[in-house]
Design a protein around this motif. Sequence first.
Motif, PDB file in Angstrom:
ATOM      1  N   LEU A   1      43.224  48.369  18.702  1.00  0.00           N
ATOM      2  CA  LEU A   1      44.593  48.423  19.217  1.00  0.00           C
ATOM      3  C   LEU A   1      45.279  47.060  19.078  1.00  0.00           C
ATOM      4  O   LEU A   1      46.463  46.981  18.722  1.00  0.00           O
ATOM      5  N   SER A   2      44.539  45.995  19.366  1.00  0.00           N
ATOM      6  CA  SER A   2      45.102  44.654  19.246  1.00  0.00           C
ATOM      7  C   SER A   2      45.513  44.350  17.810  1.00  0.00           C
ATOM      8  O   SER A   2      46.588  43.792  17.553  1.00  0.00           O
ATOM      9  N   GLN A   3      44.665  44.726  16.850  1.00  0.00           N
ATOM     10  CA  GLN A   3      44.978  44.492  15.437  1.00  0.00           C
ATOM     11  C   GLN A   3      46.217  45.256  15.005  1.00  0.00           C
ATOM     12  O   GLN A   3      46.974  44.789  14.144  1.00  0.00           O
ATOM     13  N   LEU A   4      46.433  46.427  15.599  1.00  0.00           N
ATOM     14  CA  LEU A   4      47.607  47.245  15.261  1.00  0.00           C
ATOM     15  C   LEU A   4      48.810  46.895  16.135  1.00  0.00           C
ATOM     16  O   LEU A   4      49.826  47.585  16.104  1.00  0.00           O
ATOM     17  N   GLU A   5      48.685  45.822  16.923  1.00  0.00           N
ATOM     18  CA  GLU A   5      49.761  45.314  17.778  1.00  0.00           C
ATOM     19  C   GLU A   5      50.223  46.358  18.796  1.00  0.00           C
ATOM     20  O   GLU A   5      51.418  46.535  19.048  1.00  0.00           O
ATOM     21  N   ILE A   6      49.240  47.064  19.372  1.00  0.00           N
ATOM     22  CA  ILE A   6      49.495  47.954  20.506  1.00  0.00           C
ATOM     23  C   ILE A   6      48.857  47.309  21.726  1.00  0.00           C
ATOM     24  O   ILE A   6      47.642  47.419  21.940  1.00  0.00           O
ATOM     25  N   PRO A   7      49.607  46.568  22.520  1.00  0.00           N
ATOM     26  CA  PRO A   7      49.012  45.844  23.652  1.00  0.00           C
ATOM     27  C   PRO A   7      48.549  46.789  24.755  1.00  0.00           C
ATOM     28  O   PRO A   7      49.083  47.898  24.916  1.00  0.00           O
ATOM     29  N   VAL A   8      47.550  46.347  25.493  1.00  0.00           N
ATOM     30  CA  VAL A   8      47.007  47.110  26.616  1.00  0.00           C
ATOM     31  C   VAL A   8      47.239  46.309  27.897  1.00  0.00           C
ATOM     32  O   VAL A   8      46.890  45.121  27.968  1.00  0.00           O
ATOM     33  N   TYR A   9      47.822  46.949  28.894  1.00  0.00           N
ATOM     34  CA  TYR A   9      48.084  46.322  30.191  1.00  0.00           C
ATOM     35  C   TYR A   9      47.284  47.080  31.249  1.00  0.00           C
ATOM     36  O   TYR A   9      47.116  48.300  31.158  1.00  0.00           O
ATOM     37  N   CYS A  10      46.806  46.377  32.268  1.00  0.00           N
ATOM     38  CA  CYS A  10      45.974  47.053  33.262  1.00  0.00           C
ATOM     39  C   CYS A  10      46.101  46.412  34.632  1.00  0.00           C
ATOM     40  O   CYS A  10      46.610  45.297  34.784  1.00  0.00           O
ATOM     41  N   ILE A  11      45.655  47.163  35.629  1.00  0.00           N
ATOM     42  CA  ILE A  11      45.344  46.613  36.942  1.00  0.00           C
ATOM     43  C   ILE A  11      43.862  46.894  37.196  1.00  0.00           C
ATOM     44  O   ILE A  11      43.228  47.651  36.464  1.00  0.00           O
ATOM     45  N   ILE A  12      43.314  46.263  38.228  1.00  0.00           N
ATOM     46  CA  ILE A  12      41.887  46.378  38.534  1.00  0.00           C
ATOM     47  C   ILE A  12      41.681  47.438  39.607  1.00  0.00           C
ATOM     48  O   ILE A  12      42.367  47.440  40.634  1.00  0.00           O
ATOM     49  N   GLY A  13      40.732  48.359  39.361  1.00  0.00           N
ATOM     50  CA  GLY A  13      40.447  49.417  40.314  1.00  0.00           C
ATOM     51  C   GLY A  13      39.255  49.102  41.195  1.00  0.00           C
ATOM     52  O   GLY A  13      38.561  48.094  41.010  1.00  0.00           O
ATOM     53  N   SER A  14      38.995  49.979  42.140  1.00  0.00           N
ATOM     54  CA  SER A  14      37.904  49.753  43.096  1.00  0.00           C
ATOM     55  C   SER A  14      36.546  49.760  42.408  1.00  0.00           C
ATOM     56  O   SER A  14      35.655  48.966  42.757  1.00  0.00           O
ATOM     57  N   HIS A  15      36.325  50.642  41.437  1.00  0.00           N
ATOM     58  CA  HIS A  15      35.048  50.659  40.727  1.00  0.00           C
ATOM     59  C   HIS A  15      34.922  49.453  39.795  1.00  0.00           C
ATOM     60  O   HIS A  15      33.802  48.977  39.551  1.00  0.00           O
ATOM     61  N   ASP A  16      36.038  48.972  39.277  1.00  0.00           N
ATOM     62  CA  ASP A  16      35.988  47.717  38.512  1.00  0.00           C
ATOM     63  C   ASP A  16      35.468  46.592  39.394  1.00  0.00           C
ATOM     64  O   ASP A  16      34.633  45.789  38.966  1.00  0.00           O
ATOM     65  N   HIS A  17      35.958  46.541  40.644  1.00  0.00           N
ATOM     66  CA  HIS A  17      35.448  45.563  41.618  1.00  0.00           C
ATOM     67  C   HIS A  17      33.921  45.652  41.706  1.00  0.00           C
ATOM     68  O   HIS A  17      33.211  44.650  41.603  1.00  0.00           O
ATOM     69  N   ASP A  18      33.426  46.860  41.922  1.00  0.00           N
ATOM     70  CA  ASP A  18      31.999  47.053  42.160  1.00  0.00           C
ATOM     71  C   ASP A  18      31.149  46.723  40.934  1.00  0.00           C
ATOM     72  O   ASP A  18      29.969  46.366  41.066  1.00  0.00           O
ATOM     73  N   SER A  19      31.750  46.838  39.746  1.00  0.00           N
ATOM     74  CA  SER A  19      30.979  46.579  38.525  1.00  0.00           C
ATOM     75  C   SER A  19      30.575  45.113  38.390  1.00  0.00           C
ATOM     76  O   SER A  19      29.736  44.772  37.558  1.00  0.00           O
ATOM     77  N   ALA A  20      31.161  44.261  39.221  1.00  0.00           N
ATOM     78  CA  ALA A  20      30.784  42.844  39.195  1.00  0.00           C
ATOM     79  C   ALA A  20      29.405  42.610  39.796  1.00  0.00           C
ATOM     80  O   ALA A  20      28.808  41.544  39.601  1.00  0.00           O
ATOM     81  N   ASN A  21      28.902  43.600  40.534  1.00  0.00           N
ATOM     82  CA  ASN A  21      27.599  43.458  41.200  1.00  0.00           C
ATOM     83  C   ASN A  21      26.714  44.652  40.883  1.00  0.00           C
ATOM     84  O   ASN A  21      26.397  45.468  41.760  1.00  0.00           O
ATOM     85  N   PRO A  22      26.294  44.800  39.627  1.00  0.00           N
ATOM     86  CA  PRO A  22      25.459  45.958  39.257  1.00  0.00           C
ATOM     87  C   PRO A  22      24.112  45.912  39.970  1.00  0.00           C
ATOM     88  O   PRO A  22      23.552  44.844  40.207  1.00  0.00           O
ATOM     89  N   GLN A  23      23.595  47.100  40.274  1.00  0.00           N
ATOM     90  CA  GLN A  23      22.323  47.204  40.991  1.00  0.00           C
ATOM     91  C   GLN A  23      21.180  47.646  40.092  1.00  0.00           C
ATOM     92  O   GLN A  23      20.025  47.571  40.485  1.00  0.00           O
ATOM     93  N   HIS A  24      21.490  48.107  38.894  1.00  0.00           N
ATOM     94  CA  HIS A  24      20.469  48.648  38.003  1.00  0.00           C
ATOM     95  C   HIS A  24      20.152  47.650  36.901  1.00  0.00           C
ATOM     96  O   HIS A  24      21.046  46.939  36.404  1.00  0.00           O
ATOM     97  N   THR A  25      18.899  47.601  36.491  1.00  0.00           N
ATOM     98  CA  THR A  25      18.477  46.616  35.488  1.00  0.00           C
ATOM     99  C   THR A  25      19.129  46.844  34.124  1.00  0.00           C
ATOM    100  O   THR A  25      19.254  45.912  33.333  1.00  0.00           O
ATOM    101  N   GLY A  26      19.572  48.074  33.859  1.00  0.00           N
ATOM    102  CA  GLY A  26      20.203  48.352  32.569  1.00  0.00           C
ATOM    103  C   GLY A  26      21.691  48.097  32.551  1.00  0.00           C
ATOM    104  O   GLY A  26      22.352  48.318  31.525  1.00  0.00           O
ATOM    105  N   SER A  27      22.249  47.640  33.671  1.00  0.00           N
ATOM    106  CA  SER A  27      23.690  47.412  33.774  1.00  0.00           C
ATOM    107  C   SER A  27      24.027  45.933  33.612  1.00  0.00           C
ATOM    108  O   SER A  27      23.174  45.060  33.800  1.00  0.00           O
ATOM    109  N   VAL A  28      25.286  45.671  33.265  1.00  0.00           N
ATOM    110  CA  VAL A  28      25.759  44.293  33.113  1.00  0.00           C
ATOM    111  C   VAL A  28      26.979  44.084  34.006  1.00  0.00           C
ATOM    112  O   VAL A  28      27.541  45.033  34.557  1.00  0.00           O
TER     113      VAL A  28
END
Length: 388
Positions: free
Chosen positions: A195-222
């Motif tokens: 999308l960036s290469q085609l000059e279609i910008p992406v805008y976002c806000i942060i959701g509650s699950h995005d918050h939680d993804s900062a502290n993964p509990q599983h060894t296979g998660s990042v």
Amino acid sequence: MGNSRRTGIAVNGGDYARRQGNGERITEFSAIAVAEPRPEDQRYMPSGVVLPVAPVSGEVLPVMVSADEVDRAISLLAEFPAEPAADRPGDGVDVLLDPDRVHLARLNAGKAPTDDSTTVLFVSDTHLGYENRVETGRGKKVSWIGDISSRETFDRIAQIAIEQSVDAVIHTGDILDHEVDAVTLDAAESSFATLSQLEIPVYCIIGSHDHDSANPQHTGSVDGIAWLKTQVGKGHVTELSTDATPVAGESLAAYGISAGNVGIDDIGKYHSRHWSPSSIAFGASSSGPNVLCLHDGLTPYRGADADVDLERLLAQSRVSFDCVLIGDEHRPRNKDFDDGYTFETSDGTAVFYTGPAVRISEPYCDRDAFVTELTISEGGVKATRHPV
């Protein structure tokens, strides 16, 4: 010109004021640009006084307005952001800046609004990594989770954006699920990069699950937030804030409040996700359409269990929003798949939800998820659904 609901100007506001000989206050403003009076107005002004500059045209507001200049003056006033404190009966704002009068004044002043529109692909709740719940054991799961591929959904969203030639993509939060793996994020980055290469910008806000993804509990998660920060740094994504962000260089300005009013740089620093409308101060807007993006439980979508009173937020806002885009709900209001994604606040502001882009809630047992193409202009908002 006096106080005005749409100008943000009050003769008793600002940093300080000087008095003319007749006792009238002339204010200097800190929140907007100022300049010396027009030459024809200088004889009415004490030495050193400055006046507001209209934010779009860059013209100084006139002090003495002749009959021939009234339409021009109204047109200039309409460029300024809203001033809720002036929105009181008896102040004349319903007469001075009545929308029909502003439109006519702009026509008469040669400043008629154009028919230019901005088309965005409205996306919410993609929950990248949702299918990992089978392995991690965290979170509720729909019975058809084996049919879900958040990676394929994300790729399909990028394809729709390209096929529809949208100006931009706006995501209202929960880009990630609370446990996300590196392979899924690599695939999503590829979609962002395309999308960036085609000059279609992406805008976002942060959701509650995005918050939680900062502290993964599983060894296979990042750490999902670390990945999102990388995408912002690469220019693949722009996080919205309470200041205006021009969308794709068009007239549309976007604002956003992330879940709990905690943005990407403050995740982990602030643990409370509670906020009230009175704590929000939006930056000045342009004269074009304005859109607000939110990811919290809101009225009038919800009732007594709402986290935030949207009516109060809009009432105290200095920005007049043409529409509000929300996330978080995972289902249409009242499970009404025909009309439950669009509703209005009491002041007539249009509110849109597009549902989760991935079929992650029971109402979607036998229904397709979709994203929504919005064409936004001064004339209104047109919505078109695209199944994913």
